[in-house]
Design a protein around this motif. Structure first.
Motif, PDB file in Angstrom:
ATOM      1  N   TRP A 176     -20.644 -93.530  72.405  1.00 47.18           N
ATOM      2  CA  TRP A 176     -21.451 -93.300  73.604  1.00 47.18           C
ATOM      3  C   TRP A 176     -22.657 -92.413  73.289  1.00 47.18           C
ATOM      4  O   TRP A 176     -23.775 -92.687  73.737  1.00 47.18           O
TER       5      TRP A 176
ATOM      6  N   GLU B  19     -25.186 -94.402  71.275  1.00 46.76           N
ATOM      7  CA  GLU B  19     -25.884 -95.394  72.099  1.00 46.76           C
ATOM      8  C   GLU B  19     -26.924 -94.729  72.994  1.00 46.76           C
ATOM      9  O   GLU B  19     -28.028 -95.252  73.168  1.00 46.76           O
ATOM     10  N   GLU B  20     -26.589 -93.581  73.557  1.00 40.40           N
ATOM     11  CA  GLU B  20     -27.556 -92.877  74.396  1.00 40.40           C
ATOM     12  C   GLU B  20     -28.695 -92.303  73.563  1.00 40.40           C
ATOM     13  O   GLU B  20     -29.847 -92.290  74.007  1.00 40.40           O
TER      14      GLU B  20
ATOM     15  N   ARG C  55     -31.657 -94.787  72.349  1.00 42.79           N
ATOM     16  CA  ARG C  55     -32.720 -95.186  73.258  1.00 42.79           C
ATOM     17  C   ARG C  55     -33.785 -94.107  73.422  1.00 42.79           C
ATOM     18  O   ARG C  55     -34.768 -94.322  74.124  1.00 42.79           O
TER      19      ARG C  55
ATOM     20  N   ALA D 227     -20.043-103.621  70.526  1.00 40.41           N
ATOM     21  CA  ALA D 227     -20.562-102.257  70.377  1.00 40.41           C
ATOM     22  C   ALA D 227     -21.780-102.224  69.460  1.00 40.41           C
ATOM     23  O   ALA D 227     -22.760-101.517  69.738  1.00 40.41           O
TER      24      ALA D 227
ATOM     25  N   ARG E 281     -24.878-103.529  71.233  1.00 40.04           N
ATOM     26  CA  ARG E 281     -25.484-102.548  72.123  1.00 40.04           C
ATOM     27  C   ARG E 281     -26.325-101.555  71.339  1.00 40.04           C
ATOM     28  O   ARG E 281     -27.432-101.185  71.760  1.00 40.04           O
ATOM     29  N   LEU E 282     -25.837-101.109  70.187  1.00 44.58           N
ATOM     30  CA  LEU E 282     -26.615-100.190  69.366  1.00 44.58           C
ATOM     31  C   LEU E 282     -27.889-100.863  68.854  1.00 44.58           C
ATOM     32  O   LEU E 282     -28.958-100.245  68.824  1.00 44.58           O
TER      33      LEU E 282
ATOM     34  N   ARG F 184     -30.424-101.097  71.713  1.00 40.15           N
ATOM     35  CA  ARG F 184     -31.050 -99.805  72.010  1.00 40.15           C
ATOM     36  C   ARG F 184     -32.089 -99.455  70.946  1.00 40.15           C
ATOM     37  O   ARG F 184     -33.152 -98.901  71.259  1.00 40.15           O
TER      38      ARG F 184
END
Length: 336
Positions: free
Chosen positions: A159, A162-163, A166, A188, A191-192, A195
């Protein structure tokens, strides 16, 4: 075995679909040796070319090693997820050192921005933290430019990564994972990767002692430690010494699908990669031991031809010059 018309059309449709997804141009492939006449006819038809789509030159982080950058299609993509894989636990130091070398190259192009290193308590307890005292001298990274985030659970690390991926306030994000955990699946990593593409920043996924599994990373480099060469001196290699850090880099996955193995040395003085050459290459392409001066005028030109004068025969041991040719201080003194 001869292929039917239906199977042939299926192959053509798949190739066209792959070319549409990857944005590549078609080219012809040669038929393999021993192929049947029907297979040779199929090989004569245009097929998908393995390679990257046209991209801007600044879209890649170049390592400075031309063969490696060419095999990767220009280098490591900046706005993407890149995987650096260590097969065994003992490769953790080499993987971390290679990641720090890449981080040093990234910070030279984006000075003033920090790099965030995310990991679990397990991975930091097993592999340790980078030594802050050597960051500046070895990699050109100021200690305040490298931030760490330690979490007890892998889900928390994913998490945070990932945050952070961005955020444009970070030069890069490094996520270090041990083994092949179930939460680190294809979703997963997608998503990375998404971003990283949105922020235009690289995300490095360090895999320690894990199996090579499908991920969304377009590039996977398998890194291990290479034997260090002897320290170079003006008099030659210093026997029994330890030279620069060296890495063995294998291309496990890339958009070009070109395999390759490279032995790289990290120059801690210039903060660049250098490819190790074999003894035969060094003999055929010698280089100067002392580099040319950069801030001073050119050295004096080489001297001209050397003239050899004829040798003069030395006088015999019993020969003495005449009395009037003897030096005054060597003449015998008068007695009385």
């Amino acid at each position: 075995m001869a292929m039917t018309a239906v199977a042939r059309e299926t192959v053509f449709a798949l190739r066209r679909q792959i070319a549409k997804i990857e944005g590549t141009l078609p080219e012809r492939l040669a038929a393999p040796a021993g192929a049947s006449p029907d297979d040779r006819d199929i090989a004569d038809v245009t097929v998908v070319r393995r390679g990257l789509a046209v991209a801007a030159p600044d879209a890649f982080l170049r390592t400075g090693i031309e063969p490696l950058d060419d095999a990767l299609g220009g280098g490591l993509p900046k706005a993407a997820l890149s995987e650096i894989h260590g097969v065994e636990t003992r490769d953790a130091g080499a993987v971390a050192g290679f990641a720090l070398s890449l981080a040093g190259l990234i910070l030279t192009r984006q000075p003033g921005l920090p790099v965030l290193w995310v990991g679990t308590s397990e991975i930091f307890r097993e592999a340790g933290f980078p030594y802050a005292g050597g960051l500046r001298s070895l990699f050109g990274i100021a200690p305040e430019q490298l931030l760490f985030s330690e979490t007890p659970r892998l889900l928390d690390a994913l998490w945070i990564a990932e945050e952070a991926a961005r955020m444009t306030a970070l030069a890069a994000v490094i996520l270090e994972i041990r083994g092949s955990p179930r939460p680190l699946d294809l979703t997963a990593t997608r998503r990375l990767h998404a971003r990283a593409q949105d922020a235009g920043r690289p995300v490095l996924l360090l895999r320690q002692a894990g199996e090579a599994e499908p991920t969304a990373a377009p590039v996977r480099l398998i890194v291990s430690a290479a034997p260090s060469a002897s320290r170079a001196t003006i008099a030659g290699p210093l026997a029994g010494s330890i030279g620069r850090p060296a890495f063995t880099v294998n291309i496990g996955k890339s958009r070009t699908a070109l395999p390759g193995q490279f032995t790289l040395e990290w120059n801690p003085d210039e903060h660049v990669f250098e490819e190790r050459r074999t003894q035969e290459e060094r003999a055929t392409n010698p280089v100067a031991v002392v580099s040319a001066s950069r801030r001073r005028p050119h050295p004096a030109p080489a001297s001209g031809a050397v003239l050899a004068f004829p040798a003069v025969a030395a006088p015999a041991s019993g020969d003495q010059p005449p009395r009037h040719e003897r030096p005054a201080h060597r003449r015998p003194r008068r007695a009385g």
